[in-house]
Design a protein around this motif. Structure first.
Motif, short mmCIF file in Angstrom:
data_model
loop_
_atom_site.label_atom_id
_atom_site.label_comp_id
_atom_site.label_asym_id
_atom_site.label_seq_id
_atom_site.Cartn_x
_atom_site.Cartn_y
_atom_site.Cartn_z
N GLY A 18 0.81 -1.21 0.00
CA GLY A 18 0.00 0.00 0.00
C GLY A 18 0.84 1.25 0.00
N ARG A 19 1.91 1.25 0.77
CA ARG A 19 2.82 2.41 0.80
C ARG A 19 3.48 2.61 -0.56
N ALA A 20 3.93 1.53 -1.18
CA ALA A 20 4.56 1.62 -2.50
C ALA A 20 3.55 2.07 -3.55
N VAL A 64 -10.11 -0.47 8.27
CA VAL A 64 -10.99 -0.85 7.17
C VAL A 64 -12.00 -1.92 7.58
N ALA A 65 -11.79 -2.56 8.73
CA ALA A 65 -12.78 -3.53 9.21
C ALA A 65 -14.07 -2.86 9.65
N ALA A 91 -5.19 -3.15 2.14
CA ALA A 91 -5.05 -3.44 3.57
C ALA A 91 -5.31 -4.92 3.88
N MET A 92 -4.49 -5.46 4.78
CA MET A 92 -4.67 -6.84 5.21
C MET A 92 -4.08 -7.04 6.60
N VAL A 113 -10.65 -7.68 8.40
CA VAL A 113 -9.70 -6.72 7.82
C VAL A 113 -9.43 -7.05 6.35
N THR A 114 -9.05 -8.28 6.07
CA THR A 114 -8.55 -8.64 4.74
C THR A 114 -9.66 -8.80 3.72
#
Length: 333
Positions: A18-20, A64-65, A91-92, A113-114
């Motif tokens: 996600g950052r990349a 995100v959950a 996100a995971m 989450v995932t």
């Protein structure tokens, strides 16, 4: 007054893929909204992106959950940056453990989450994109969305579920004749902090199964999927092999993974502690896109299969099968 730019939302943007991905979209001139749980890490990432790429970067701490929180984040993005053009679900949270060592609460949290995290992202993005009849949603999956492995039941189950939900939604978008592009990127092993901060009940430090790729390789594939009309993208030949091999001989793959699947995902290094990792709470620290495998991670992948490539592959495979049958028939006659 800033020039008009496209807006991308990246979940899981505090670290890892996600950052990349946030960097990759910013590099191409997108203003980016960064969603993840750790507010401090997210704020540092946003500041760095603005400095490096000269775009606007909005940090929105979000679990995100929580569907309500995700929708509130989407509203904040549109109120602050403008209409969302691309929403990328990365996100995971997971656990490395045999099923017998997991608790129902751990399985539920990893799934929320995932899997549900991506569902919440899709629904929040879709409710806004429908009104404008445009936009792109990218769901980040894995080779493990097609071929499960031992010790990763939570992650594999969630990735399978994401693929099923995505396919259902895609048919609905086609039925409604909406100009909203929905795509999924299936990733190979990526060098991210996941292998140090995921819950681990194995007693040994986890590692990705080689070959390993840098998160920037995944980010480029995600951006490609967001900007090209592809149903699905498979990154890396290891992903292609895993998916196709499972279609051809799943029982043999079961046996192989029973023998090699544990050792391939664990090092000989003992864990310092059996901690909860980031499953329930974010891990503090200076984590970024990369994990601890820079020494062996690849900077490039020459293999990126899309749905168009797969059509060609299966066409050639069919021609080869027919040719083989004709050869056998001639030999017998």
């Amino acid at each position: 007054m800033h020039e008009t730019r496209k807006i991308a939302v990246i979940t899981g943007a505090g670290a890892g893929v996600g950052r990349a991905a946030a960097d990759e979209f910013a590099r191409h001139g997108y203003d980016v909204a960064l969603l993840s749980r750790d507010a401090d890490r997210l704020a540092r990432a946003a500041t760095q992106i603005e400095s490096d790429f000269g775009v606007r970067a909005l940090a929105v701490p979000t679990d995100v959950a929580d569907a309500i929180a995700v929708d509130a984040a989407a509203s904040q993005v549109e109120d602050t940056l403008g209409s969302i053009d691309a929403w990328v679900n990365v996100a995971m949270a997971t656990a490395f453990a045999p099923v017998s060592a997991l608790t129902p609460e751990e399985v539920e949290r990893g799934t929320r989450v995932t899997y549900l995290g991506q569902v919440h992202g899709m629904m929040s993005a879709l409710s806004r994109m429908r009104t404008r009849n445009r936009g792109t949603i990218v769901n980040v999956g894995s080779a493990l969305a097609y071929r499960s492995v031992p010790l990763q039941s939570v992650y594999c189950g969630a990735k399978f579920a994401i693929r099923g939900f995505t396919d259902s939604l895609r048919s609905e978008l086609i039925h409604d004749k909406l100009n909203i592009h929905l795509t999924m990127v299936e990733l190979p092993a990526i060098n991210t902090p996941q292998f140090d901060w995921a819950m681990n009940k194995t007693g040994k430090r986890a590692r990705p199964v080689a070959p390993i790729f840098q998160p920037e390789v995944a980010a480029r594939a995600i951006f490609f999927a967001a900007t090209h009309r592809r149903r699905e993208v498979w990154l890396g030949f290891s992903t292609v092999k895993a998916i196709l091999a499972n279609r051809i001989a799943p029982a043999l793959i079961d046996q192989y993974l029973a023998r090699a699947g544990y050792a391939g995902q664990l090092t000989d290094e003992p864990l310092e502690r059996n901690a909860a990792g980031n499953l329930f709470d974010p891990m503090p620290g200076e984590f970024s896109a990369h994990g601890r495998f820079d020494g062996e991670a690849r900077q490039h992948s020459w293999e990126m299969f899309t749905d168009r490539h797969r059509s060609l592959f299966w066409g050639l495979a069919g021609i080869g099968a027919v040719s083989l049958l004709r050869f056998v028939a001639r030999r017998r006659s």
